[in-house]
Design an enzyme around this catalytic site. Structure first.
Site, short mmCIF file in Angstrom:
data_model
loop_
_atom_site.label_atom_id
_atom_site.label_comp_id
_atom_site.label_asym_id
_atom_site.label_seq_id
_atom_site.Cartn_x
_atom_site.Cartn_y
_atom_site.Cartn_z
N CYS A 1 0.86 -1.19 0.00
CA CYS A 1 0.00 0.00 0.00
C CYS A 1 0.89 1.24 0.00
CB CYS A 1 -0.90 -0.03 1.23
SG CYS A 1 -1.86 1.46 1.45
N CYS B 1 0.01 4.06 2.34
CA CYS B 1 0.23 3.75 3.77
C CYS B 1 1.71 3.82 4.12
CB CYS B 1 -0.23 2.33 4.11
SG CYS B 1 -1.78 1.85 3.43
N ASP B 2 2.52 3.21 3.28
CA ASP B 2 3.93 2.99 3.65
C ASP B 2 4.92 3.88 2.91
OD1 ASP B 2 2.99 1.04 5.27
OD2 ASP B 2 3.50 -0.63 3.98
#
Lengths: 313, 104
Positions: free
Chosen positions: A135, A138-139
């Site tokens: 993701c 997200c990361d």
């Protein structure tokens, strides 16, 4: 823990699940959402949802999920942060065993969604969070100023590569074919943002120390192998529906999606499939929410028939 | 009880000096996965009130604690018993996983 009974149990707390819960609760049904972590599902990992109507500036996916949960709760829907480990869907009442106890319900709405597909390489699991990610929004921040590889050639891979190109020193997109499964303008946009596309190439291995240090590549045509040093690998090669728990009980298509038409009715009476988990053409937040409303409607109809002693549809 | 904010100043008193186990969530405001586990961490603080203290370390504001406990990835959870940290739990995927890990 005591068994708890509801008119409707919803498995999965994404936009489909919470919309179903909202509609059930507003109809006066008792309803619980079983969610293993927190509201939102895949949507909660989306940084900015720009195509959900009513939010003209867009909204953070996690925040939208929190609002959906609060809205459903205002009408009496309960959230149980439990992981369902068993589901008996053909008995009456239907019975779910979860980490938060046993839940029974007369109707069940399956809204378990989908999760990112893995490449299936050795060490992939061990390196998750240590260089391997699924993701970008997200990361991505963990790889600021670093070199990353994005695996895949669809819309998600393109979006991930573009997002990362704004953060990272260098972004490679590794795709096993010679063209993208994304809008035609994508290639130009990617290259304009400095993303280097490696066509006809597949990832055959991961190099590691404590964390990921590089990927092994193979040219699909010539079979030539080489290594590419990188700090991060973002895998964007599609999704897998989260339906293993229902295997053998509910009819599925070849990819594991639950078979149901626009009524969301599955092969099992009183069991409905809503959101990404259902066989459908367009998987978006708004279509997941729509499925939730439809599933609640047909669940209510099923319960009425059940209580009148009629043969349920 | 709601989770308490742990800093390098209050760490010795609130974590090392605690009479119950202390679950510490290392997080940052910009971290999406940290936001996702936050509702469950809050719920654990209430559900196990009296048996467990739940604290949160904002790694952006507390780099000393982040370094001291070698937190490389967030969210990372650490469980302190008698002031000593056990095996970390990195980015749990469910409430059940946290409960199992913490032995609650």
């Amino acid at each position: 823990m005591a068994e708890r009974h509801y008119d409707v149990a919803v498995i999965g707390g994404g936009p489909a699940g919470y919309t179903a819960a909202l509609y059930c609760a507003r109809s006066g049904l008792t309803v619980a959402v079983l969610e293993k972590l927190s509201a939102g599902g895949q949507m909660a990992t989306t940084d900015w949802v720009e195509n959900y109507p009513g939010f003209d500036e867009g909204i953070n996916g996690f925040e939208l999920a929190q609002q959906m949960e609060r809205q459903a709760r205002r009408f009496g829907a309960e959230s149980i942060y439990g992981e369902v480990t068993e589901a008996e869907l053909s008995v009456s009442p239907k019975r779910m065993v979860s980490s938060e106890g046993v839940i029974t319900a007369d109707a069940v709405i399956l809204a378990t969604g989908a999760y990112p597909r893995e490449l299936g390489l050795p060490d992939e699991g061990a390196l998750r969070g240590r260089g391997v990610a699924y993701c970008a929004t997200c990361d991505g921040m963990f790889y600021k100023g670093k070199t990353v590889v994005v695996a895949g050639g669809g819309n998600t891979a393109v979006e991930d590569a573009l997002y990362l190109s704004k953060l990272c020193r260098k972004v490679y997109l590794v795709h096993r074919r010679d063209r993208l499964r994304a809008p035609a303008s994508s290639r130009q946009t990617l290259e304009g943002n400095g993303v280097e596309i490696l066509w006809n190439t597949r990832i055959t291995g991961l190099r590691r120390e404590k964390t990921l240090t590089g990927v092994e590549l193979e040219d699909v045509a010539s079979g030539a192998r080489r290594e590419l040093a990188c700090d991060g690998l973002f895998v964007a090669v599609g999704r897998v529906p989260d339906t293993a728990l229902f295997a053998g009980q509910v009819e599925m298509d070849g990819a594991g999606y639950l078979k149901a038409d626009e009524s969301t009715r599955t092969s099992v009476p009183g069991v409905f499939a809503a959101g990404d988990v259902r066989t459908k053409a367009v998987r978006q937040v708004v279509t997941a929410a729509a499925d939730g409303a439809v599933a609640a409607h047909f669940a209510e109809e099923y319960l009425l028939a059940l209580r009148e002693g009629a043969e349920p549809l | 009880m709601t989770p308490i904010s742990i800093t390098k100043e209050n760490f010795a008193q609130l974590v090392e000096g605690a009479e119950t186990p202390v679950l510490v969530d290392f997080w940052a405001p910009w971290c999406g996965y940290c936001r996702r586990i936050a509702p469950v961490v809050d719920q654990l603080a209430q559900q196990y009130d009296g048996q467990l203290v739940v604290g949160k370390v904002n790694v952006d504001e507390q780099p000393e604690l982040e370094e001291r406990f070698q937190v490389e990835i967030i969210p990372t959870l650490l469980l302190f018993r008698d002031g000593k940290a056990g095996e970390p739990l990195v980015n749990p995927g469910s409430k059940a996983q946290i409960v199992d890990w913490a032995g609650l």
